[in-house]
Write an enzyme that holds these catalytic residues in place. Sequence first.
Site, mmCIF file in Angstrom:
data_model
loop_
_atom_site.group_PDB
_atom_site.id
_atom_site.type_symbol
_atom_site.label_atom_id
_atom_site.label_comp_id
_atom_site.label_asym_id
_atom_site.label_seq_id
_atom_site.Cartn_x
_atom_site.Cartn_y
_atom_site.Cartn_z
ATOM 1 N N SER A 1 58.681 42.709 140.197
ATOM 2 C CA SER A 1 59.025 43.863 139.368
ATOM 3 C C SER A 1 59.626 45.011 140.165
ATOM 4 O O SER A 1 59.344 45.194 141.354
ATOM 5 C CB SER A 1 57.788 44.354 138.614
ATOM 6 O OG SER A 1 57.451 43.466 137.578
ATOM 7 N N ARG B 1 53.843 46.577 145.859
ATOM 8 C CA ARG B 1 54.878 46.145 144.924
ATOM 9 C C ARG B 1 55.165 47.164 143.810
ATOM 10 O O ARG B 1 54.556 48.204 143.723
ATOM 11 C CB ARG B 1 54.489 44.810 144.293
ATOM 12 C CG ARG B 1 53.155 44.782 143.562
ATOM 13 C CD ARG B 1 52.879 43.367 143.028
ATOM 14 N NE ARG B 1 51.544 43.234 142.458
ATOM 15 C CZ ARG B 1 50.462 42.911 143.153
ATOM 16 N NH1 ARG B 1 50.540 42.698 144.456
ATOM 17 N NH2 ARG B 1 49.286 42.791 142.554
ATOM 18 N N ASP B 2 56.121 46.757 142.973
ATOM 19 C CA ASP B 2 56.468 47.409 141.706
ATOM 20 C C ASP B 2 57.041 48.815 141.886
ATOM 21 O O ASP B 2 56.548 49.792 141.301
ATOM 22 C CB ASP B 2 55.246 47.466 140.779
ATOM 23 C CG ASP B 2 54.598 46.108 140.564
ATOM 24 O OD1 ASP B 2 55.297 45.097 140.752
ATOM 25 O OD2 ASP B 2 53.405 46.063 140.216
ATOM 26 N N TRP C 1 47.165 38.906 130.412
ATOM 27 C CA TRP C 1 47.072 37.879 131.452
ATOM 28 C C TRP C 1 45.881 36.938 131.253
ATOM 29 O O TRP C 1 45.859 35.843 131.810
ATOM 30 C CB TRP C 1 47.004 38.528 132.827
ATOM 31 C CG TRP C 1 48.338 38.954 133.351
ATOM 32 C CD1 TRP C 1 48.796 40.231 133.534
ATOM 33 C CD2 TRP C 1 49.409 38.099 133.770
ATOM 34 N NE1 TRP C 1 50.076 40.230 134.028
ATOM 35 C CE2 TRP C 1 50.479 38.925 134.190
ATOM 36 C CE3 TRP C 1 49.577 36.711 133.827
ATOM 37 C CZ2 TRP C 1 51.688 38.413 134.662
ATOM 38 C CZ3 TRP C 1 50.785 36.201 134.298
ATOM 39 C CH2 TRP C 1 51.822 37.042 134.709
ATOM 40 N N TRP D 1 59.544 31.401 130.562
ATOM 41 C CA TRP D 1 58.435 32.351 130.667
ATOM 42 C C TRP D 1 58.964 33.751 130.954
ATOM 43 O O TRP D 1 59.870 33.938 131.772
ATOM 44 C CB TRP D 1 57.498 31.935 131.798
ATOM 45 C CG TRP D 1 56.564 33.028 132.227
ATOM 46 C CD1 TRP D 1 56.791 33.990 133.182
ATOM 47 C CD2 TRP D 1 55.263 33.297 131.713
ATOM 48 N NE1 TRP D 1 55.720 34.836 133.291
ATOM 49 C CE2 TRP D 1 54.762 34.426 132.395
ATOM 50 C CE3 TRP D 1 54.472 32.695 130.738
ATOM 51 C CZ2 TRP D 1 53.500 34.963 132.139
ATOM 52 C CZ3 TRP D 1 53.213 33.230 130.488
ATOM 53 C CH2 TRP D 1 52.741 34.344 131.185
ATOM 54 N N MET D 2 58.372 34.765 130.328
ATOM 55 C CA MET D 2 58.719 36.164 130.568
ATOM 56 C C MET D 2 57.450 36.978 130.724
ATOM 57 O O MET D 2 56.478 36.770 129.999
ATOM 58 C CB MET D 2 59.547 36.707 129.401
ATOM 59 C CG MET D 2 59.888 38.197 129.507
ATOM 60 S SD MET D 2 60.860 38.793 128.094
ATOM 61 C CE MET D 2 59.612 38.798 126.803
ATOM 62 N N ASN D 3 57.449 37.923 131.702
ATOM 63 C CA ASN D 3 56.387 38.927 131.723
ATOM 64 C C ASN D 3 56.982 40.321 131.921
ATOM 65 O O ASN D 3 57.799 40.733 131.100
ATOM 66 C CB ASN D 3 55.247 38.573 132.678
ATOM 67 C CG ASN D 3 55.610 38.332 134.109
ATOM 68 O OD1 ASN D 3 56.170 37.287 134.434
ATOM 69 N ND2 ASN D 3 55.264 39.255 134.998
ATOM 70 N N ASP D 4 56.622 41.072 132.936
ATOM 71 C CA ASP D 4 56.904 42.509 133.016
ATOM 72 C C ASP D 4 58.355 42.895 132.714
ATOM 73 O O ASP D 4 59.286 42.275 133.232
ATOM 74 C CB ASP D 4 56.606 43.029 134.423
ATOM 75 C CG ASP D 4 55.216 42.718 134.903
ATOM 76 O OD1 ASP D 4 54.435 42.124 134.149
ATOM 77 O OD2 ASP D 4 54.917 43.059 136.063
ATOM 78 N N GLN E 1 60.715 39.960 134.311
ATOM 79 C CA GLN E 1 60.223 38.864 135.127
ATOM 80 C C GLN E 1 60.415 37.559 134.359
ATOM 81 O O GLN E 1 59.961 37.434 133.216
ATOM 82 C CB GLN E 1 58.753 39.084 135.462
ATOM 83 C CG GLN E 1 58.500 40.294 136.352
ATOM 84 C CD GLN E 1 59.009 40.064 137.767
ATOM 85 O OE1 GLN E 1 58.349 39.430 138.580
ATOM 86 N NE2 GLN E 1 60.198 40.566 138.063
#
Length: 532
Positions: A103, A170-171, A311, A39-42, A60
């Site tokens: 992130s 965050r981020d 999402w 799985w990959m996101n940001d 991510q």
Amino acid sequence: MLLQAFLFLLAGFAAKISASMTNETSDRPLVHFTPNKGWMNDPNGLWYDEKDAKWHLYFQYNPNDTVWGTPLFWGHATSDDLTNWEDQPIAIAPKRNDSGAFSGSMVVDYNNTSGFFNDTIDPRQRCVAIWTYNTPESEEQYISYSLDGGYTFTEYQKNPVLAANSTQFRDPKVFWYEPSQKWIMTAAKSQDYKIEIYSSDDLKSWKLESAFANEGFLGYQYECPGLIEVPTEQDPSKSYWVMFISINPGAPAGGSFNQYFVGSFNGTHFEAFDNQSRVVDFGKDYYALQTFFNTDPTYGSALGIAWASNWEYSAFVPTNPWRSSMSLVRKFSLNTEYQANPETELINLKAEPILNISNAGPWSRFATNTTLTKANSYNVDLSNSTGTLEFELVYAVNTTQTISKSVFADLSLWFKGLEDPEEYLRMGFEVSASSFFLDRGNSKVKFVKENPYFTNRMSVNNQPFKSENDLSYYKVYGLLDQNILELYFNDGDVVSTNTYFMTTGNALGSVNMTTGVDNLFYIDKFQVREVK
């Protein structure tokens, strides 16, 4: 017997429907980055290694499943050209199985303000990652440094460098602000709708300077902020500051999206020029945009990449053994003369795709200087296509034509599958709405048919880029890459990114151009190029 026969017939009908749909598609994009598995996101930590001429992308990553979950890592990929990416080993790992390396960003500490480096490390490779350590109890900002040019990292022993007694903080996105000789961080107090701005001399101790709060679309929460100086298209020596903010959930079209604000920054405060929330990308699949810390100047100073999913449905996307792709890298500029309507000019973010393809086929021009009618539709054979192609279309609307509002006055492009032309993408322009539309629902993939959040039809308003001789001209560039479509209107003044899914192996086999009215559309240019 009648009941038994009916049940037998019903079972056969259900089996036929089931057989006509497929659960997965394994056609991997060619020029959009995907992880080998998992799985990959940001996107995270984007930077350019000037010594080795290498671009770095972190992201991510859950290598243990094709859905989001902890432990969550920083995956890593590198590229020589911003198009072809090579997977690298995991770069940053969390300390607990119920936690995540969330992130963040990367900086190059040329002057060793952090004290992490000695003279054996080339100043151009002194990279420091600033990231969020997420646990069920808190979100805190950590830093890690690399002594091998960004492949492995050592965690700072005195982490966290910034904490707020919160599970929703965050981020961090960090950059160097030359006038004050300080590091600047933007970080999201997500559910307070605040983007806090901090400064630091050494990346270890941070001072709160200000907050940009309660602006634009709020949605459920703010995420993934970024602040960057972007040059203007009209005069690249002039620039303005742009604040990016991601929203999830609560996007106007559902799920997640990116907005931005144009303004000024003085080292401590960002002030938007107006209260307008502007949209970065009008598609459903463009989120968590991050810009590169530094660049190769030949590509421009403001480059960014985003997660090409949403999402609302990302956990159900029918790919295997991976889920999600990144967008193309985009070069950003500000069009200070963007014609929002005939009476108003605005400052608008402009995006140009960066696509370095050495093995693309030649451009095949299929229509030039032609008036389109119902009888003379164009059919383009793509039977040798790999499923990835580019197209350019420049068309004009005859403004002397009077068309009833009850008539759907369209120019349509039909991208049909080779093995099964009943699977297709339809896109085009309709005059009365002055909008470009996309229909991605004509698929036999079960996810497309059954997931209610995977919006099949969408549109984006288009304005002409020029008008002359009773013709209003429009331009669109498109890249179709197995299961992702990027559309750039009028040289990137408006952009739309959307995923689509067809049955495995059903590569694009033809393109048809049609219209429902006569002599309304003038085709200045329509050409297609296959990417191999």
